[in-house]
Design an enzyme around this catalytic site. Structure first.
Site, mmCIF file in Angstrom:
data_model
loop_
_atom_site.group_PDB
_atom_site.id
_atom_site.type_symbol
_atom_site.label_atom_id
_atom_site.label_comp_id
_atom_site.label_asym_id
_atom_site.label_seq_id
_atom_site.Cartn_x
_atom_site.Cartn_y
_atom_site.Cartn_z
ATOM 1 N N ASP A 63 47.655 24.485 -6.965
ATOM 2 C CA ASP A 63 48.444 23.261 -6.891
ATOM 3 C C ASP A 63 49.815 23.629 -7.418
ATOM 4 O O ASP A 63 50.010 23.778 -8.629
ATOM 5 C CB ASP A 63 47.802 22.159 -7.738
ATOM 6 C CG ASP A 63 48.625 20.869 -7.755
ATOM 7 O OD1 ASP A 63 49.745 20.859 -7.193
ATOM 8 O OD2 ASP A 63 48.158 19.873 -8.337
ATOM 9 N N SER A 140 64.175 20.058 5.497
ATOM 10 C CA SER A 140 63.844 19.253 6.671
ATOM 11 C C SER A 140 65.140 18.732 7.263
ATOM 12 O O SER A 140 66.154 18.609 6.552
ATOM 13 C CB SER A 140 62.953 18.072 6.273
ATOM 14 O OG SER A 140 62.827 17.128 7.327
ATOM 15 N N TYR A 153 60.111 11.199 1.056
ATOM 16 C CA TYR A 153 60.213 12.497 1.729
ATOM 17 C C TYR A 153 61.680 12.881 1.923
ATOM 18 O O TYR A 153 62.075 14.014 1.626
ATOM 19 C CB TYR A 153 59.493 12.432 3.075
ATOM 20 C CG TYR A 153 59.465 13.743 3.825
ATOM 21 C CD1 TYR A 153 58.553 14.733 3.494
ATOM 22 C CD2 TYR A 153 60.346 13.990 4.876
ATOM 23 C CE1 TYR A 153 58.516 15.937 4.171
ATOM 24 C CE2 TYR A 153 60.321 15.188 5.571
ATOM 25 C CZ TYR A 153 59.404 16.162 5.216
ATOM 26 O OH TYR A 153 59.375 17.362 5.898
ATOM 27 N N LYS A 157 63.426 16.199 0.211
ATOM 28 C CA LYS A 157 63.955 17.310 0.998
ATOM 29 C C LYS A 157 65.458 17.476 0.810
ATOM 30 O O LYS A 157 65.981 18.605 0.867
ATOM 31 C CB LYS A 157 63.596 17.122 2.473
ATOM 32 C CG LYS A 157 62.097 17.284 2.746
ATOM 33 C CD LYS A 157 61.564 18.629 2.271
ATOM 34 C CE LYS A 157 60.114 18.866 2.643
ATOM 35 N NZ LYS A 157 59.619 20.171 2.193
#
Length: 251
Positions: A63, A140, A153, A157
């Site tokens: 992890d 991204s 998200y 990013k």
């Protein structure tokens, strides 16, 4: 000739998608690969596939939001293969919601897996790159522009993209290059998970993902080749950049 002869590489999020494709490509290009993933059996399967093809690899369950796991991944590379030259910070998750539907716990987990992991892996990997090296972080297209129903998200990013730039400045004199690869929609399990989270029909979702100048989503192998370029000596004068690989989507 191969692009990574004699190199040792770590790939996080290696059990599937872009991570898996990159781990396999790195191995074909001459690197010993530590495949790390929270999916331990998946990471081990990728390592076994590399070894079956004649390469060198180790699979590690990790992890990467947890510092002891990150330290253990780096230690595995050094103890198993004698050093570390390439780090591909690729592990990531997504939650497709607006801020109104996102819990604080979900926000924290996205930031932990997508951003904290990059910090932790770099913190332990950079001292092991005694002769210099290359770090590639997965950003991204949504780290460079906004996107709908993906607030955590997009924020994570964007953080990865600018963290990459700061790392590149700090460690250039150490002979370590740091870059980000920024894919557009790519046909991976995560893309299908997005459709599920949004309760959208996969065919319609995939058609929307293909709505870009090249008329299709990317493949994991296509992103892996861009990562290989940044990781290799072919990119010897490239650091601090955000390479977009998205079929023209941001254009």
């Amino acid at each position: 000739m191969t692009a990574l002869p004699g190199k040792v590489a770590i790939v996080t999020g290696a059990a599937s998608g872009i991570g898996r494709a990159t781990a396999l490509l790195f191995a074909r290009e001459g690197a010993a690969v530590v495949a790390a993933d929270i999916d331990g059996p998946g990471a081990s399967a990728v390592a076994a596939e590399i070894e079956a093809a004649g390469g060198r690899a180790a699979g590690v369950r990790a992890d990467v939001a947890a510092e002891p796991d990150c330290e253990r991944v780096v230690r595995t590379a050094v103890e198993s293969f004698g050093g570390l030259h390439v780090l591909f910070n690729n592990a990531g998750i997504i939650r497709r919601t607006t801020v109104l539907d996102l819990t604080a716990e979900e926000w924290d987990r996205v930031m932990a897996v997508n951003v904290r992991s990059v910090f932790l892996m770099c913190r332990h990997a950079i001292p092991a790159m005694t002769g210099g090296g290359s770090i590639v972080n997965t950003g991204s297209g949504w780290g460079l522009k906004g996107g709908g129903s993906a607030v955590s998200y997009c924020a994570s990013k964007a953080a990865v993209v600018n963290l990459t730039r700061a790392l590149a400045i700090d460690h250039a004199r150490d002979g370590i290059r740091v870059n980000s690869v920024n894919p557009g929609d790519t046909d991976t399990p995560m893309l299908r998970e997005e459709a599920r989270q949004l309760s959208e029909d996969w065919a319609a979702f995939a058609a929307d993902a293909a709505d870009r100048p090249m008329g299709r989503a990317g493949t994991p192998d296509e992103i892996a080749r861009a990562v290989l370029f940044l990781a290799s000596d072919a990119a010897s004068y490239v650091t601090g950049t955000a390479l977009v690989v998205d079929g023209g989507g941001l254009a």
